[in-house]
Design a protein around this motif. Structure first.
Motif, PDB file in Angstrom:
ATOM      1  N   GLU A  95      -9.744 -30.018   9.827  1.00 19.20           N
ATOM      2  CA  GLU A  95     -10.549 -28.788   9.880  1.00 19.20           C
ATOM      3  C   GLU A  95     -11.927 -29.046  10.478  1.00 19.20           C
ATOM      4  OE1 GLU A  95     -10.331 -27.714   5.803  1.00 19.20           O
ATOM      5  OE2 GLU A  95      -8.381 -26.704   5.999  1.00 19.20           O
ATOM      6  N   SER A  96     -12.476 -30.236  10.273  1.00 19.62           N
ATOM      7  CA  SER A  96     -13.817 -30.540  10.782  1.00 19.62           C
ATOM      8  C   SER A  96     -13.796 -31.086  12.206  1.00 19.62           C
ATOM      9  CB  SER A  96     -14.496 -31.555   9.869  1.00 19.62           C
ATOM     10  OG  SER A  96     -13.804 -32.793   9.904  1.00 19.62           O
ATOM     11  N   THR A  97     -12.609 -31.316  12.769  1.00 20.43           N
ATOM     12  CA  THR A  97     -12.520 -31.836  14.139  1.00 20.43           C
ATOM     13  C   THR A  97     -11.793 -30.830  15.037  1.00 20.43           C
ATOM     14  OG1 THR A  97     -10.558 -33.100  13.474  1.00 20.43           O
ATOM     15  CG2 THR A  97     -12.667 -34.256  13.440  1.00 20.43           C
ATOM     16  N   THR A  98     -10.511 -30.983  15.201  1.00 25.20           N
ATOM     17  CA  THR A  98      -9.766 -30.098  16.107  1.00 25.20           C
ATOM     18  C   THR A  98      -9.470 -28.739  15.494  1.00 25.20           C
ATOM     19  OG1 THR A  98      -7.647 -30.957  15.311  1.00 25.20           O
ATOM     20  CG2 THR A  98      -8.664 -32.078  17.180  1.00 25.20           C
ATOM     21  N   GLY A  99      -9.396 -28.660  14.167  1.00 22.61           N
ATOM     22  CA  GLY A  99      -8.956 -27.437  13.509  1.00 22.61           C
ATOM     23  C   GLY A  99      -7.447 -27.292  13.592  1.00 22.61           C
ATOM     24  N   TYR A 100      -6.905 -26.407  12.762  1.00 28.61           N
ATOM     25  CA  TYR A 100      -5.462 -26.179  12.733  1.00 28.61           C
ATOM     26  C   TYR A 100      -5.053 -25.047  13.678  1.00 28.61           C
ATOM     27  CZ  TYR A 100      -4.725 -29.297   8.755  1.00 28.61           C
ATOM     28  OH  TYR A 100      -4.635 -30.402   7.955  1.00 28.61           O
ATOM     29  N   ARG A 101      -3.820 -25.061  14.108  1.00 27.07           N
ATOM     30  CA  ARG A 101      -3.279 -23.990  14.949  1.00 27.07           C
ATOM     31  C   ARG A 101      -3.286 -22.671  14.183  1.00 27.07           C
ATOM     32  NH1 ARG A 101       2.000 -27.086  17.653  1.00 27.07           N
ATOM     33  NH2 ARG A 101       0.903 -29.082  17.988  1.00 27.07           N
ATOM     34  N   THR A 102      -3.520 -21.606  14.901  1.00 22.65           N
ATOM     35  CA  THR A 102      -3.609 -20.283  14.263  1.00 22.65           C
ATOM     36  C   THR A 102      -2.508 -19.339  14.742  1.00 22.65           C
ATOM     37  OG1 THR A 102      -5.157 -19.546  15.973  1.00 22.65           O
ATOM     38  CG2 THR A 102      -6.101 -20.484  13.958  1.00 22.65           C
ATOM     39  N   ASP A 103      -1.573 -19.848  15.529  1.00 22.13           N
ATOM     40  CA  ASP A 103      -0.546 -18.973  16.119  1.00 22.13           C
ATOM     41  C   ASP A 103       0.822 -19.185  15.487  1.00 22.13           C
ATOM     42  OD1 ASP A 103      -0.195 -21.511  17.078  1.00 22.13           O
ATOM     43  OD2 ASP A 103       0.135 -20.926  19.163  1.00 22.13           O
ATOM     44  N   ILE A 104       0.846 -19.634  14.225  1.00 19.24           N
ATOM     45  CA  ILE A 104       2.123 -19.871  13.538  1.00 19.24           C
ATOM     46  C   ILE A 104       2.345 -18.768  12.509  1.00 19.24           C
ATOM     47  CG2 ILE A 104       3.469 -21.491  12.156  1.00 19.24           C
ATOM     48  CD1 ILE A 104       1.720 -23.745  13.258  1.00 19.24           C
ATOM     49  N   ALA A 105       3.312 -17.917  12.774  1.00 13.27           N
ATOM     50  CA  ALA A 105       3.636 -16.828  11.845  1.00 13.27           C
ATOM     51  C   ALA A 105       4.558 -17.338  10.743  1.00 13.27           C
ATOM     52  CB  ALA A 105       4.303 -15.685  12.599  1.00 13.27           C
ATOM     53  N   PRO A 106       4.569 -16.675   9.590  1.00 16.37           N
ATOM     54  CA  PRO A 106       5.438 -17.118   8.488  1.00 16.37           C
ATOM     55  C   PRO A 106       6.913 -17.097   8.883  1.00 16.37           C
ATOM     56  CG  PRO A 106       3.807 -15.542   7.711  1.00 16.37           C
ATOM     57  CD  PRO A 106       3.717 -15.532   9.208  1.00 16.37           C
ATOM     58  N   LEU A 107       7.658 -18.043   8.370  1.00 14.93           N
ATOM     59  CA  LEU A 107       9.099 -18.121   8.570  1.00 14.93           C
ATOM     60  C   LEU A 107       9.739 -18.252   7.197  1.00 14.93           C
ATOM     61  CD1 LEU A 107      11.560 -18.390  10.466  1.00 14.93           C
ATOM     62  CD2 LEU A 107      11.143 -20.857  10.502  1.00 14.93           C
ATOM     63  N   ASN A 108      10.404 -17.207   6.758  1.00 17.68           N
ATOM     64  CA  ASN A 108      10.974 -17.178   5.411  1.00 17.68           C
ATOM     65  C   ASN A 108      12.494 -17.318   5.467  1.00 17.68           C
ATOM     66  OD1 ASN A 108       8.448 -16.729   4.123  1.00 17.68           O
ATOM     67  ND2 ASN A 108       8.549 -14.593   4.763  1.00 17.68           N
ATOM     68  N   ILE A 109      13.041 -18.013   4.499  1.00 13.72           N
ATOM     69  CA  ILE A 109      14.481 -18.195   4.383  1.00 13.72           C
ATOM     70  C   ILE A 109      14.919 -17.585   3.056  1.00 13.72           C
ATOM     71  CG2 ILE A 109      16.350 -19.881   4.242  1.00 13.72           C
ATOM     72  CD1 ILE A 109      14.499 -21.807   5.796  1.00 13.72           C
ATOM     73  N   THR A 110      15.834 -16.648   3.111  1.00 11.43           N
ATOM     74  CA  THR A 110      16.275 -15.994   1.873  1.00 11.43           C
ATOM     75  C   THR A 110      17.796 -15.955   1.816  1.00 11.43           C
ATOM     76  OG1 THR A 110      16.237 -13.789   2.889  1.00 11.43           O
ATOM     77  CG2 THR A 110      14.220 -14.541   1.821  1.00 11.43           C
ATOM     78  N   GLN A 111      18.317 -15.967   0.613  1.00 14.68           N
ATOM     79  CA  GLN A 111      19.740 -15.761   0.357  1.00 14.68           C
ATOM     80  C   GLN A 111      19.840 -14.759  -0.795  1.00 14.68           C
ATOM     81  OE1 GLN A 111      20.748 -20.256   0.367  1.00 14.68           O
ATOM     82  NE2 GLN A 111      22.645 -19.301   1.053  1.00 14.68           N
ATOM     83  N   PRO A 112      19.703 -13.486  -0.480  1.00 10.63           N
ATOM     84  CA  PRO A 112      19.609 -12.473  -1.546  1.00 10.63           C
ATOM     85  C   PRO A 112      20.822 -12.424  -2.462  1.00 10.63           C
ATOM     86  CG  PRO A 112      19.899 -11.450   0.622  1.00 10.63           C
ATOM     87  CD  PRO A 112      19.608 -12.888   0.866  1.00 10.63           C
TER      88      PRO A 112
END
Length: 694
Positions: free
Chosen positions: A222-239
């Motif tokens: 976080e204090s150097t390059t920082g984290y990527r901000t273009d990763i959307a959530p990916l959820n896995i479900t088995q209802p």
């Protein structure tokens, strides 16, 4: 203790159902075994207490007729250390509550436990000789000095009569720094029994301590390059829940049924693997495990020749297992299994969530589109994953046993963690033995060689034969009657009849695979025997030279394949007790081979056989691997061939299908118009609510 023994015996007797004969020992069983040993042998320190697996013939008889055959006795193997570090091997009969075997071993050291490893750092930090070496390097705060305790392998100066470790030394200027960016250039040797540093290996030319950190924790990123901000959530479900069921430790999934075992050395063990082929239960494998591994490092300079860890035989893949967590190590609808082990003092210790079981989408299982009329069928597959992750000091090994709907069994291993590093001077030549991955940090070349142990029973009745299969050009020349146009090629199959014939290496030029076949079970169409094919492509040869220390100790890794007659107890190809062995005389697989040949019992054709397969990778480190390595996967497959009458996945419901008759009913499609073709498929999918529906 007799009162405690009685309490534990009553507790075991009150269980509603006895455990499966292959179930790992429970915490209460471990404590009961300790109580039995204490009663007869007094106080000891414990290295291991694990299930002593029943003899194969006894277990198979019970599996075939559990109501009629005698249930195999529940027994435990015990490895213990006496007050003066004497080593004892024993067997305790849990059903009868008594020791049935006990032996004092000479010149043998059992594996290094997690407690041994954790103690070593405190010994090293407090030793005056180590403190002196740190001062020479400019380090005065010993709380910032760390070490990775390693088995010493074998050092001819000290032999195997005293229990030793070597300490690979590091420095952390700040508590959150990655210590592997600050390697130190000396190596203490510790007597584990006396808790003393008995020697320090010091290079003739000293190397300075690096001063530039290379970190991977969030605060640093976080204090150097920082984290990527273009990763959307990916959820896995088995209802609707999972598609597998567990009865104790027996799992049923998509026609597969098998038992999931676990022990302190091998970790996961799969047993009694069968496949239900439309009502007929067909055996596949009696036992499958990752039996051993060796990690030889390629720097020949002293003392680096000692760096060749047998991570299973010297530390234990079960002992080093992580407790897995949802959303991080595993995603989806998860079922976990715990693991119970013994501590040095004889108490039981539980690793929660040692095994993760879950399903994943496996992409397209099969698909075909007819270009004539846009009729098509597409079926998505799924896979069941049984996994564990263990940490061997700096490295993580992610082990995935994967079942596929077509009957394939896959072993995938992902390697991650942190490179083992050593100090280097700014202008130092690594001589090709390593790579400077960070200023002042040398990562040495090394290999990761794993040994897969398979005891097949392909289609049950009769024995199994292993064939070497090579893709070969026709031996007949171009223009000949047999090969006029020169395009002929075929699969050349060579049966292994003896152990010696089976000691073979991989050949990428011929796409070499191995067929494990049942000659007494012939396919009604092809006329070929029911087979499971071992498909493995990542098979580097053992690079340390013949006659070297590693070559002698890691006899199982000299060839890609060995086939031996089955024998109860032959489970560990580097030997039962691996630490501080020299390899002379031979231990494990080479010893068994020599004995079998001497006794004239080396035939492996059409019999009860064990296949030993060594595979892995050779790692030439690079800066991209530091300070923490992106996971590198490797895989192998056990695939059914001539086993099923036809495709075994036709009964998996399709995700979408349109037959030619349905296309015709709707007036057909102009095949020259790709947009019309795609629109029709989409329209049909939406009608049926299939995979194409949004």
């Amino acid at each position: 203790m007799s009162e405690r023994l009685s309490q534990l015996a009553a507790q075991l007797a009150s269980r509603p159902t006895p455990p499966h004969p292959l179930d790992p020992l429970s915490a209460s069983e471990i404590e009961y075994v300790v109580a039995v040993v204490v009663k007869e042998k007094g106080q000891l320190n414990y290295n291991a207490i694990t299930l002593s697996e029943p003899k194969k013939k006894d277990l198979q008889a019970w599996i075939a007729a559990p109501g009629a055959a005698t249930r195999p006795k529940r027994q435990a193997e015990v490895v213990a250390l006496g007050r003066n570090q004497e080593v004892f091997d024993g067997v305790v009969d849990i059903d009868d509550g008594k020791i049935i075997a006990w032996e004092k071993l000479e010149g043998v050291q059992p594996l290094i436990t997690m407690e041994d490893l954790q103690d070593t750092e405190s010994y090293v930090r407090a030793d005056p000789k180590v403190i002196e070496q740190c001062k020479i390097l400019g380090i005065t705060d010993m709380s910032k000095v760390y070490c990775d305790p390693w088995t010493i392998g074998y050092d001819e100066r000290f032999g195997s009569n005293i229990r030793l470790q070597q300490a690979l030394m590091y420095y952390r200027p700040h508590i959150d720094d990655c210590q592997y960016a600050f390697p130190l250039d000396f190596c203490p040797i510790i007597n584990t029994a006396t808790k003393e540093i008995i020697h320090i290996d010091i290079p003739s030319v000293r190397r300075p301590v690096n001063t530039i950190p290379s970190n991977y924790m969030p605060a640093d990123i976080e204090s150097t390059t920082g984290y990527r901000t273009d990763i959307a959530p990916l959820n896995i479900t088995q209802p609707e829940g999972v598609s597998f069921s567990l009865n104790g430790r027996e799992i049923s999934w998509q026609n597969f049924k098998l038992h999931i075992g676990f022990n302190y050395k091998e970790g996961i063990v799969l047993s009694n693997v069968t496949f239900n082929d439309h009502g007929k239960v067909r055996p596949l494998f009696y036992r499958v495990s990752l039996a051993e591994m060796v990690v030889p490092y390629g720097n020949p300079e002293h003392p680096h020749q000692r760096k060749h860890a047998f991570d299973l035989g010297e530390y234990g893949g079960g002992y080093m297992t992580n407790s897995l967590s949802l959303g991080c190590d595993c995603k989806g609808a998860i079922h976990y299994l715990n693991a119970d082990f013994v501590t040095r003092s004889g108490a039981s210790h539980t690793i929660p969530n040692a095994i993760c079981i879950h399903e994943e989408d496996a992409g397209i299982l099969f698909k075909h589109t007819d270009f004539r009329d846009s009729s098509l069928i597409v079926t998505r597959g799924r896979k069941l994953i049984i996994s564990q992750i263990f940490t061997a000091a700096n490295y993580e090994y992610c082990i995935y046993w994967i079942l596929h709907q077509d009957g394939t069994i896959q072993l995938e291993i992902k390697l991650t963690g942190i490179l083992n590093t050593y100090a280097m001077s700014p202008d130092e030549d690594t001589k090709g033995w390593g790579t400077q991955v960070h200023p002042g940090v040398n990562a040495h070349n090394h290999q990761h060689l794993f040994c897969l142990r398979l005891n097949p029973e392909i289609d049950g009745a009769g024995g199994n034969t292993v064939y070497q299969v090579d893709a070969m050009r026709s031996p007949h020349p171009v223009g000949s009657e047999e090969n006029k146009y020169g395009n002929g090629f075929f699969a050349e199959k060579t049966p292994y009849k003896t152990i010696r014939e089976s000691m073979q290496d991989y050949n990428g030029a011929t796409s070499r695979t191995w067929d494990i076949s049942n000659p007494s079970s012939l396919h009604p169409y092809s006329g070929k025997p029911a087979t499971y094919k071992l498909v493995s492509r990542e098979i580097p040869g053992l690079l340390p030279a013949p006659g070297s220390l590693v070559w002698n100790r890691a006899g199982f890794a000299r060839h890609a394949i060995h086939v031996t007659p089955y024998a109860d107890g032959q489970l560990h190809p580097a030997g039962r007790h691996v630490p501080q062995t020299s390899g002379v005389p031979s231990h494990g697989l080479p010893e068994w081979i020599e004995a079998a040949e001497k006794a004239g019992q080396d035939k492996v054709e059409n019999g009860d056989v064990v296949v030993w397969h060594t595979f892995g990778l050779t790692h030439f480190p690079a800066p991209e691997d530091f300070p923490v390595m992106p996971a590198e996967p490797m895989t192998l497959l056990l695939r059914p061939r001539h086993f099923f009458k036809r495709s075994p996945v036709l009964d998996v419901p399709p995700s979408f299908a349109v037959a030619p008759s349905q296309v015709k009913e709707r007036g057909g499609v102009d095949n020259r118009d790709r947009e019309s073709h795609a629109a029709f498929a989409k329209k049909e999918g939406e009608k049926k609510g299939g995979c194409c529906k949004k």
